[in-house]
Design an enzyme around this catalytic site. Structure first.
Site, PDB file in Angstrom:
ATOM      1  N   HIS A  68      -5.784  -8.427  -9.074  1.00  0.00           N
ATOM      2  CA  HIS A  68      -5.738  -8.350  -7.612  1.00  0.00           C
ATOM      3  C   HIS A  68      -5.312  -6.957  -7.144  1.00  0.00           C
ATOM      4  O   HIS A  68      -4.123  -6.667  -7.053  1.00  0.00           O
ATOM      5  CB  HIS A  68      -4.750  -9.411  -7.092  1.00  0.00           C
ATOM      6  CG  HIS A  68      -4.663  -9.488  -5.597  1.00  0.00           C
ATOM      7  ND1 HIS A  68      -4.043 -10.547  -4.964  1.00  0.00           N
ATOM      8  CD2 HIS A  68      -5.101  -8.680  -4.608  1.00  0.00           C
ATOM      9  CE1 HIS A  68      -4.103 -10.371  -3.652  1.00  0.00           C
ATOM     10  NE2 HIS A  68      -4.730  -9.231  -3.412  1.00  0.00           N
ATOM     11  N   HIS A 102      -6.507  -3.561  -4.318  1.00  0.00           N
ATOM     12  CA  HIS A 102      -7.338  -3.066  -3.227  1.00  0.00           C
ATOM     13  C   HIS A 102      -7.610  -1.592  -3.490  1.00  0.00           C
ATOM     14  O   HIS A 102      -6.693  -0.779  -3.467  1.00  0.00           O
ATOM     15  CB  HIS A 102      -6.619  -3.242  -1.885  1.00  0.00           C
ATOM     16  CG  HIS A 102      -6.360  -4.686  -1.565  1.00  0.00           C
ATOM     17  ND1 HIS A 102      -7.239  -5.461  -0.841  1.00  0.00           N
ATOM     18  CD2 HIS A 102      -5.340  -5.515  -1.892  1.00  0.00           C
ATOM     19  CE1 HIS A 102      -6.766  -6.695  -0.734  1.00  0.00           C
ATOM     20  NE2 HIS A 102      -5.610  -6.754  -1.360  1.00  0.00           N
ATOM     21  N   ARG A 121      -9.935   0.123  -1.765  1.00  0.00           N
ATOM     22  CA  ARG A 121     -10.290   0.723  -0.466  1.00  0.00           C
ATOM     23  C   ARG A 121     -11.657   1.401  -0.433  1.00  0.00           C
ATOM     24  O   ARG A 121     -11.908   2.225   0.448  1.00  0.00           O
ATOM     25  CB  ARG A 121      -9.224   1.747  -0.045  1.00  0.00           C
ATOM     26  CG  ARG A 121      -7.809   1.196   0.035  1.00  0.00           C
ATOM     27  CD  ARG A 121      -7.683   0.059   1.012  1.00  0.00           C
ATOM     28  NE  ARG A 121      -6.270  -0.284   1.290  1.00  0.00           N
ATOM     29  CZ  ARG A 121      -5.858  -1.511   1.558  1.00  0.00           C
ATOM     30  NH1 ARG A 121      -6.704  -2.536   1.579  1.00  0.00           N
ATOM     31  NH2 ARG A 121      -4.588  -1.740   1.826  1.00  0.00           N
ATOM     32  N   ASP A 126      -9.640 -12.395   0.808  1.00  0.00           N
ATOM     33  CA  ASP A 126      -8.263 -11.884   0.792  1.00  0.00           C
ATOM     34  C   ASP A 126      -8.002 -10.903   1.932  1.00  0.00           C
ATOM     35  O   ASP A 126      -8.846 -10.063   2.264  1.00  0.00           O
ATOM     36  CB  ASP A 126      -7.937 -11.208  -0.537  1.00  0.00           C
ATOM     37  CG  ASP A 126      -6.489 -10.749  -0.565  1.00  0.00           C
ATOM     38  OD1 ASP A 126      -5.631 -11.510  -0.090  1.00  0.00           O
ATOM     39  OD2 ASP A 126      -6.216  -9.629  -1.022  1.00  0.00           O
ATOM     40  N   ASP A 170      -1.367  -6.889  -6.221  1.00  0.00           N
ATOM     41  CA  ASP A 170      -1.822  -6.800  -4.825  1.00  0.00           C
ATOM     42  C   ASP A 170      -1.646  -5.359  -4.314  1.00  0.00           C
ATOM     43  O   ASP A 170      -1.249  -5.130  -3.173  1.00  0.00           O
ATOM     44  CB  ASP A 170      -1.068  -7.795  -3.927  1.00  0.00           C
ATOM     45  CG  ASP A 170      -1.743  -7.961  -2.564  1.00  0.00           C
ATOM     46  OD1 ASP A 170      -2.837  -7.408  -2.354  1.00  0.00           O
ATOM     47  OD2 ASP A 170      -1.149  -8.640  -1.700  1.00  0.00           O
ATOM     48  N   GLY A 180       1.439  -4.149   3.325  1.00  0.00           N
ATOM     49  CA  GLY A 180       0.962  -3.822   1.997  1.00  0.00           C
ATOM     50  C   GLY A 180       1.830  -2.796   1.298  1.00  0.00           C
ATOM     51  O   GLY A 180       2.395  -1.907   1.938  1.00  0.00           O
TER      52      GLY A 180
HETATM   53 ZN    ZN Z   1      -3.708 -11.363   0.578  1.00  0.00          ZN
HETATM   54 ZN    ZN Z   2      -4.533  -8.547  -1.467  1.00  0.00          ZN
END
Ligand code: ZN
Ligand code: ZN
Length: 451
Positions: free
Chosen positions: A75, A77, A79, A167, A320, A339
């Site tokens: 998991h 990101h 971008r 997500d 995450d 985040g």
């Molecule tokens: Zn999330």
């Molecule tokens: Zn996430």
């Protein structure tokens, strides 16, 4: 179809790692070994001093250091496409490699959203040029993450999506999610869910509790997550669908997950380093690095998460990793985006705060940091002859201040910023290639791992 990851081509490693304490719980290895890597594969394991390097191979003296199977983060990101000022495939996978990860799975809430095979195609093509460690991709469940219309899940699977997620947002409509689960059974892959009920989260910016009350900040109650986990676990069971729960943050969600597992539902769950090591108490600083969704919760929740990690109710660790630019985060707490980055600090944070604190065994930590691969049907990294070299070498005695050196990530919004952590990653081999080596290794010379 066979689940696949994508990365840029590089030279296969030729390397002898000597004397490392090899800890691979699945291979039942927990003692010092030499590891000979040839053509990017583990060629041989031997007792320390027993193996010698062929002429072309570099040598790394890892006496006193540890070697683990490379970590897998299900998991992150990255971008890309669309927000490359925060992160891109090159910088995001550089951060992964610096954290000991040999594979990561990227979320589709980009700009545009990965909701179409053509977008996925171009992303895969880019990963083939830029990714330093193998990357897998999820596609969205609904078009544009709007929660209204399902994507062409079968086509996206054919194009290489490992699974599906909205997500960043929940799938609010139970009816729509039920349909998605029916398609998942046909298309394969996994449906991964970010669970929150917007009606309960409201405009909350942190955990609803004593600290939010003290500061007069709008809170997000645990109920916002746990009621959705319970609902969707029931749907998963009813449809016999494969569902994964992202970033579980509270004790009530763990109860729902444990019950669903006991009842035979095909569900899994992940927990993040920040939820496993921090509580809403740190939000008193109003530092926006501590603002994430789901929010940091109470010590009761944190302990429940650690217990669930030990028992297996939580299957794996996921960072995450959510980069945000400085200008976005350096605003008043309430306005800052949610985040934290996490790839570069995950292992050290968990080793320092859980293993050294006696809350978790090192072997268990390594197991849970590699278990993300199996979620998506990928091979779990192992240190065994014949396996591709997916290895993390770390110095468990070395301390470092987070952020004192430059981050490999393009963003600096790390919730462990300025903390002193122990357990420093020195070398990462991913898919047979040297993806990261600490500067001190190159300085110590030996041209060692240069190859
Ligand atoms: Zn999330
Ligand atoms: Zn996430």
């Amino acid at each position: 179809m066979i689940p696949r990851l994508y990365h840029r081509p590089a030279t296969p490693a030729e390397l002898l790692v000597t004397g490392a304490h090899v800890l691979d719980p699945r291979a039942d290895l927990d003692e010092p070994h030499d590891i000979l890597i040839r053509h990017g594969h583990v060629a041989e394991l031997g007792s320390p001093g027993s193996l010698s390097a062929p002429g072309s191979a570099g040598v790394l003296d890892a006496t006193g250091k540890h070697a683990f199977p490379g970590f897998v983060d299900p998991h992150v990101h990255l971008r890309t496409p669309g927000q490359e000022y925060e992160e891109d495939l090159d910088s995001g996978t550089a951060a992964a490699a610096a954290g000991g990860f040999c594979a990561v799975i990227a979320m589709p809430n980009t700009s545009p959203v990965v909701d179409d095979p053509a977008i996925l195609d171009s992303l895969i093509e880019r990963a083939g040029r830029q990714a330093r460690v193998p990357v897998g991709f999820l596609a969205s469940i609904t078009r544009g993450l709007q929660g209204e219309e399902l994507t062409e899940m079968a086509e996206l699977r054919d194009a290489g999506a490992l699974g599906f997620t909205d997500d960043g947002k929940p799938v609010v409509s139970a009816g729509l999610l039920r349909k998605a689960l029916q398609y998942q059974r046909l298309a394969g892959g996994v449906v991964a869910l970010h669970e929150e009920d917007p009606a309960l989260s409201g405009d909350g910016v942190m955990h609803e509790g004593a600290v939010s009350a003290r500061f007069g900040l709008a809170g997000i109650p645990p109920l916002s997550e746990s009621t959705m986990v319970a609902r969707d676990a029931a749907l998963a069971r009813y449809e016999d669908a494969r569902v994964h729960f992202l970033h579980i943050s509270c004790a009530e969600s763990l109860d729902a997950l444990a019950q669903a597992k006991q009842a035979g539902a095909r569900v899994t769950g992940e927990a993040c380093p920040h939820h496993l090591t921090l509580t809403d108490d740190v939000v008193r600083s109003l530092d926006s690095r501590f603002k994430m969704n789901p929010p940091l919760r109470t010590e009761h929740d944190r302990r429940a998460l650690v217990q669930a990690l030990r028992s297996g109710v939580i299957d794996c660790i996921a960072t995450d990793h959510a980069p945000h630019a400085r200008h976005e985060k350096e605003v008043p707490f309430e306005q800052a985006p949610m985040g934290t980055t996490g790839l570069e600090t995950a292992f050290a944070a968990l080793f320092t705060e859980l293993v050294l604190a006696g809350e978790l065994e090192l072997g268990r930590l390594v197991e849970r940091m590699t278990a993300g691969a199996a979620l998506y049907g990928l091979a779990t990294p192992r240190i065994a002859p014949g396996e591709p070299a997916n290895i993390c070498v770390a110095d468990l005695e070395a301390s470092f201040e987070v952020g004192a050196e430059r981050y490999a990530s393009r963003s600096q919004n790390c919730c462990f910023h300025r903390r002193t952590l122990r357990g420093r990653v020195l070398l990462t081999l991913a898919a047979g290639q040297v993806a990261f080596r600490a500067r001190m290794l190159t300085e110590a010379g030996a041209g060692a791992v240069a190859r």
